[in-house]
Every structure is written in C-alpha cells, then in structure tokens.
Write a protein that holds these residues in place. Structure first.
Motif, PDB file in Angstrom:
ATOM      1  N   GLY A 120       0.817  -1.207   0.000  1.00  0.00           N
ATOM      2  CA  GLY A 120       0.000   0.000   0.000  1.00  0.00           C
ATOM      3  C   GLY A 120       0.851   1.257   0.000  1.00  0.00           C
ATOM      4  O   GLY A 120       0.527   2.250  -0.670  1.00  0.00           O
ATOM      5  N   HIS A 121       1.966   1.230   0.727  1.00  0.00           N
ATOM      6  CA  HIS A 121       2.878   2.379   0.717  1.00  0.00           C
ATOM      7  C   HIS A 121       3.543   2.543  -0.650  1.00  0.00           C
ATOM      8  O   HIS A 121       3.751   3.669  -1.114  1.00  0.00           O
ATOM      9  CB  HIS A 121       3.944   2.213   1.795  1.00  0.00           C
ATOM     10  CG  HIS A 121       3.434   2.401   3.192  1.00  0.00           C
ATOM     11  ND1 HIS A 121       2.664   3.479   3.564  1.00  0.00           N
ATOM     12  CD2 HIS A 121       3.587   1.647   4.310  1.00  0.00           C
ATOM     13  CE1 HIS A 121       2.367   3.385   4.849  1.00  0.00           C
ATOM     14  NE2 HIS A 121       2.908   2.279   5.323  1.00  0.00           N
ATOM     15  N   VAL A 122       3.891   1.434  -1.292  1.00  0.00           N
ATOM     16  CA  VAL A 122       4.469   1.522  -2.636  1.00  0.00           C
ATOM     17  C   VAL A 122       3.473   2.172  -3.592  1.00  0.00           C
ATOM     18  O   VAL A 122       3.849   2.961  -4.469  1.00  0.00           O
ATOM     19  CB  VAL A 122       4.879   0.121  -3.149  1.00  0.00           C
ATOM     20  CG1 VAL A 122       5.356   0.203  -4.601  1.00  0.00           C
ATOM     21  CG2 VAL A 122       5.980  -0.470  -2.271  1.00  0.00           C
ATOM     22  N   LEU A 123       2.188   1.891  -3.397  1.00  0.00           N
ATOM     23  CA  LEU A 123       1.148   2.469  -4.253  1.00  0.00           C
ATOM     24  C   LEU A 123       0.842   3.919  -3.893  1.00  0.00           C
ATOM     25  O   LEU A 123       0.054   4.568  -4.578  1.00  0.00           O
ATOM     26  CB  LEU A 123      -0.121   1.622  -4.164  1.00  0.00           C
ATOM     27  CG  LEU A 123       0.009   0.192  -4.698  1.00  0.00           C
ATOM     28  CD1 LEU A 123      -1.256  -0.606  -4.407  1.00  0.00           C
ATOM     29  CD2 LEU A 123       0.317   0.184  -6.190  1.00  0.00           C
ATOM     30  N   GLY A 124       1.454   4.412  -2.825  1.00  0.00           N
ATOM     31  CA  GLY A 124       1.334   5.828  -2.508  1.00  0.00           C
ATOM     32  C   GLY A 124       0.729   6.174  -1.174  1.00  0.00           C
ATOM     33  O   GLY A 124       0.736   7.345  -0.778  1.00  0.00           O
ATOM     34  N   PHE A 125       0.179   5.186  -0.450  1.00  0.00           N
ATOM     35  CA  PHE A 125      -0.444   5.488   0.841  1.00  0.00           C
ATOM     36  C   PHE A 125       0.617   6.008   1.810  1.00  0.00           C
ATOM     37  O   PHE A 125       1.557   5.304   2.171  1.00  0.00           O
ATOM     38  CB  PHE A 125      -1.103   4.233   1.418  1.00  0.00           C
ATOM     39  CG  PHE A 125      -1.986   4.493   2.616  1.00  0.00           C
ATOM     40  CD1 PHE A 125      -3.358   4.576   2.475  1.00  0.00           C
ATOM     41  CD2 PHE A 125      -1.439   4.661   3.884  1.00  0.00           C
ATOM     42  CE1 PHE A 125      -4.181   4.812   3.572  1.00  0.00           C
ATOM     43  CE2 PHE A 125      -2.244   4.903   4.985  1.00  0.00           C
ATOM     44  CZ  PHE A 125      -3.615   4.978   4.836  1.00  0.00           C
ATOM     45  N   GLY A 126       0.477   7.264   2.207  1.00  0.00           N
ATOM     46  CA  GLY A 126       1.402   7.857   3.158  1.00  0.00           C
ATOM     47  C   GLY A 126       2.729   8.296   2.584  1.00  0.00           C
ATOM     48  O   GLY A 126       3.461   9.049   3.228  1.00  0.00           O
ATOM     49  N   THR A 127       3.064   7.843   1.397  1.00  0.00           N
ATOM     50  CA  THR A 127       4.354   8.177   0.792  1.00  0.00           C
ATOM     51  C   THR A 127       4.249   9.272  -0.259  1.00  0.00           C
ATOM     52  O   THR A 127       5.270   9.852  -0.639  1.00  0.00           O
ATOM     53  CB  THR A 127       4.986   6.931   0.147  1.00  0.00           C
ATOM     54  OG1 THR A 127       4.044   6.338  -0.760  1.00  0.00           O
ATOM     55  CG2 THR A 127       5.371   5.904   1.208  1.00  0.00           C
ATOM     56  N   LEU A 128       3.020   9.546  -0.725  1.00  0.00           N
ATOM     57  CA  LEU A 128       2.836  10.554  -1.778  1.00  0.00           C
ATOM     58  C   LEU A 128       1.814  11.617  -1.372  1.00  0.00           C
ATOM     59  O   LEU A 128       1.211  12.258  -2.223  1.00  0.00           O
ATOM     60  CB  LEU A 128       2.389   9.876  -3.085  1.00  0.00           C
ATOM     61  CG  LEU A 128       3.390   8.901  -3.702  1.00  0.00           C
ATOM     62  CD1 LEU A 128       2.791   8.239  -4.939  1.00  0.00           C
ATOM     63  CD2 LEU A 128       4.696   9.608  -4.062  1.00  0.00           C
ATOM     64  N   TRP A 129       1.618  11.803  -0.077  1.00  0.00           N
ATOM     65  CA  TRP A 129       0.599  12.740   0.391  1.00  0.00           C
ATOM     66  C   TRP A 129       1.114  14.161   0.573  1.00  0.00           C
ATOM     67  O   TRP A 129       0.331  15.082   0.763  1.00  0.00           O
ATOM     68  CB  TRP A 129       0.032  12.264   1.733  1.00  0.00           C
ATOM     69  CG  TRP A 129      -0.777  11.016   1.651  1.00  0.00           C
ATOM     70  CD1 TRP A 129      -1.224  10.382   0.520  1.00  0.00           C
ATOM     71  CD2 TRP A 129      -1.248  10.237   2.757  1.00  0.00           C
ATOM     72  NE1 TRP A 129      -1.941   9.262   0.853  1.00  0.00           N
ATOM     73  CE2 TRP A 129      -1.975   9.144   2.215  1.00  0.00           C
ATOM     74  CE3 TRP A 129      -1.135  10.355   4.137  1.00  0.00           C
ATOM     75  CZ2 TRP A 129      -2.577   8.184   3.026  1.00  0.00           C
ATOM     76  CZ3 TRP A 129      -1.730   9.399   4.945  1.00  0.00           C
ATOM     77  CH2 TRP A 129      -2.447   8.326   4.391  1.00  0.00           C
ATOM     78  N   SER A 130       2.409  14.357   0.546  1.00  0.00           N
ATOM     79  CA  SER A 130       2.986  15.664   0.866  1.00  0.00           C
ATOM     80  C   SER A 130       2.650  16.689  -0.215  1.00  0.00           C
ATOM     81  O   SER A 130       2.248  16.336  -1.331  1.00  0.00           O
ATOM     82  CB  SER A 130       4.501  15.542   1.012  1.00  0.00           C
ATOM     83  OG  SER A 130       5.083  15.206  -0.237  1.00  0.00           O
ATOM     84  N   PRO A 131       2.820  17.978   0.087  1.00  0.00           N
ATOM     85  CA  PRO A 131       2.495  19.034  -0.886  1.00  0.00           C
ATOM     86  C   PRO A 131       3.244  18.916  -2.208  1.00  0.00           C
ATOM     87  O   PRO A 131       2.732  19.352  -3.239  1.00  0.00           O
ATOM     88  CB  PRO A 131       2.874  20.316  -0.138  1.00  0.00           C
ATOM     89  CG  PRO A 131       2.694  19.971   1.304  1.00  0.00           C
ATOM     90  CD  PRO A 131       3.137  18.539   1.417  1.00  0.00           C
TER      91      PRO A 131
END
Length: 268
Positions: A120-131
């Motif tokens: 899920g993190h690889v798919l962006g959960f929590g890793t792509l949320w920044s501005p």
C-alpha cells in the motif's frame, strides 16, 4: 487477513519482479498481496516507457530479500521509485527486506499483513501525500497531522455517524516512517493502514479504500473488509507496543525518493 482471490480479469495489475532472496512461500505471499490490491484498485493506469526502454502497464514492483543486519535492525526499504507526470501515481516501486526479518514475520503469521500494508505504501499510501506530490495532508510534521481527502473524510464521517468532521487523524507518534503516513492508531486500532500491526484481524476498511480514491485511483469499495471504530474507552487504556510498530514502518524502514517521469514517457 482474509484474502478473497476473485477469479476475474482485473484492469489494474501489479507486476512483481522477483530479484532473489525470497523463498517460494514468501513469493506466494507477495503475489497474494498484489491480488488483494488488484481487488481494491480497479482502474487501469496509462502505460509509460522508462528511460531504459521498459514499458510499464500499471505498476511494477521489484521484490527482494537480502542479508542486511539480522532481526530487529534495519528491516528494509519500501516505496514508489518512479511516478507518472501529472497524476504522481507510481509506475515502479521497490520492496527490499532483510531476509532474517522475513523469516521472523512469516513464523509469526504476520507476513501477509505486513506485505499488503507495505505494498500500500508503494502504491502511494502515506508516501505521496505531501504538498510536493498529492497534497493530501495538513499539519505534516506537527503534533496533530490530518488527511484532507474528500472521500476519506466522507467515510470517516460515516464511521462516526457524524457529518461535521472535516479531516481524518493521522499518526502523530512513532518513528519517521510511521508519523504522518498512517491512520492514527489510538483512533483506528486494528485497521491495516495504521502504524501498528495488531494481533488478530487487520482489515482494510472503506476508509483506506477512500484514501486511494482521493489519490486518483479508481477503486472498488465492495472489496473492503468489515470494520468498526474501536471503543474510545478501550483505546485510552491501550499500550502501543514498539515491537508491533508497523513491523516495517518505524525508523528502521528506508523510504524512497521517487523521481517523476517526463510527460514524454506516456505511450499513446
């Protein structure tokens, strides 16, 4: 984790490229985790061509086990590595873990939850949320960070039977790999995408699926597992065990610094 492997063609796909160091049973767990996310994310992503000529349909993840430093040290690295221009959705990612920790997690029967979580993190959960990417977090780095995606807020209101809430609490404790990138444990308890893996079931709820919709994916809400918010009184007494801290997501998990592919990478 109850995985329902539906026998149907899914337009979204995750290719796992095994680079060595994983047993057959561990490879099967990675494949099962990919199938689980393919139940949740349904819409096909546009194909892109990498600088080396590789064509990526949807997402490709390089998975590897390696001798790093034994159990309870550096657990590995997981996250997206190359992103599509404009949408910032991943084209490629990496999941590289310490072989000794993989053996430990498999023996504890928690490896499937951990791999689904980390994928899920690889798919962006929590890793792509920044501005700099999807801009879905408020108060990043503060004592009270929140997720501000509309779909997740809707589902959080539904869980609370309250239509007035305007954000979703994010993790404000733990190491750098836990804070800001997960749902808040003392609010959501055993939901899979908190920063702690609980004993027993760790369901993926409508809330997490909604977050992926906020990120720009097409999703299938019926793939969610049954979930209710915990009793606040119980949570006030809960001890957060450092040993269970996301198993992979505390300060000992290395995140990636993804690059954004050029617009010319899109095919068609």
């Amino acid at each position: 984790m109850n995985i329902n492997l539906k026998l149907k063609k899914m337009s979204f796909s995750i290719e796992i490229r095994f680079l060595g160091g994983l047993t057959q049973s561990q490879q099967t767990i990675f494949d099962d985790a990919a199938r689980r996310w393919q139940e949740i994310i349904t819409g096909e992503l546009p194909s892109v061509q990498l600088a080396n000529g590789d064509i990526i349909d949807n997402v490709r993840i390089d998975a590897q086990g390696a001798a790093i430093d034994g159990t309870s040290g550096i657990l590995g690295q997981a996250g997206p590595t190359q992103l599509r221009a404009g949408s910032f959705l991943p084209a490629t990612g990496i999941m590289r873990f310490d072989s000794a920790d993989l053996v430990r997690l498999e023996a504890e029967n928690s490896l499937i939850d951990v791999i689904i979580h980390e994928m899920g993190h690889v798919l962006g959960f929590g890793t792509l949320w920044s501005p700099q990417f999807l801009n879905l977090i408020s108060g990043e780095g503060s004592e009270n960070p929140f997720f501000v995606g509309e779909s997740a807020i809707r589902e959080y209101n539904s869980l609370n039977n309250n239509e007035s809430l305007d954000s979703v609490p994010l993790a404000n404790t733990g190491g750098a790999g836990t804070r800001d990138g997960h749902w808040r444990e003392l609010t959501f308890d055993n939901e899979l995408m908190t920063g702690f893996i609980d004993d027993g079931d760790n369901p993926i709820s409508w809330l997490s699926i909604a977050a992926f919709e906020d990120m720009g994916y097409q999703v299938e809400y019926s793939a969610a597992e049954a979930y209710l918010l915990p009793d606040p009184t119980k949570m006030a007494l809960k001890e957060l065990k450092e040993n269970n801290q996301c198993k992979m997501c505390d300060r000992r998990i290395l995140r990636c610094d993804p690059i954004i592919l050029p617009e010319s990478a899109y095919l068609g």
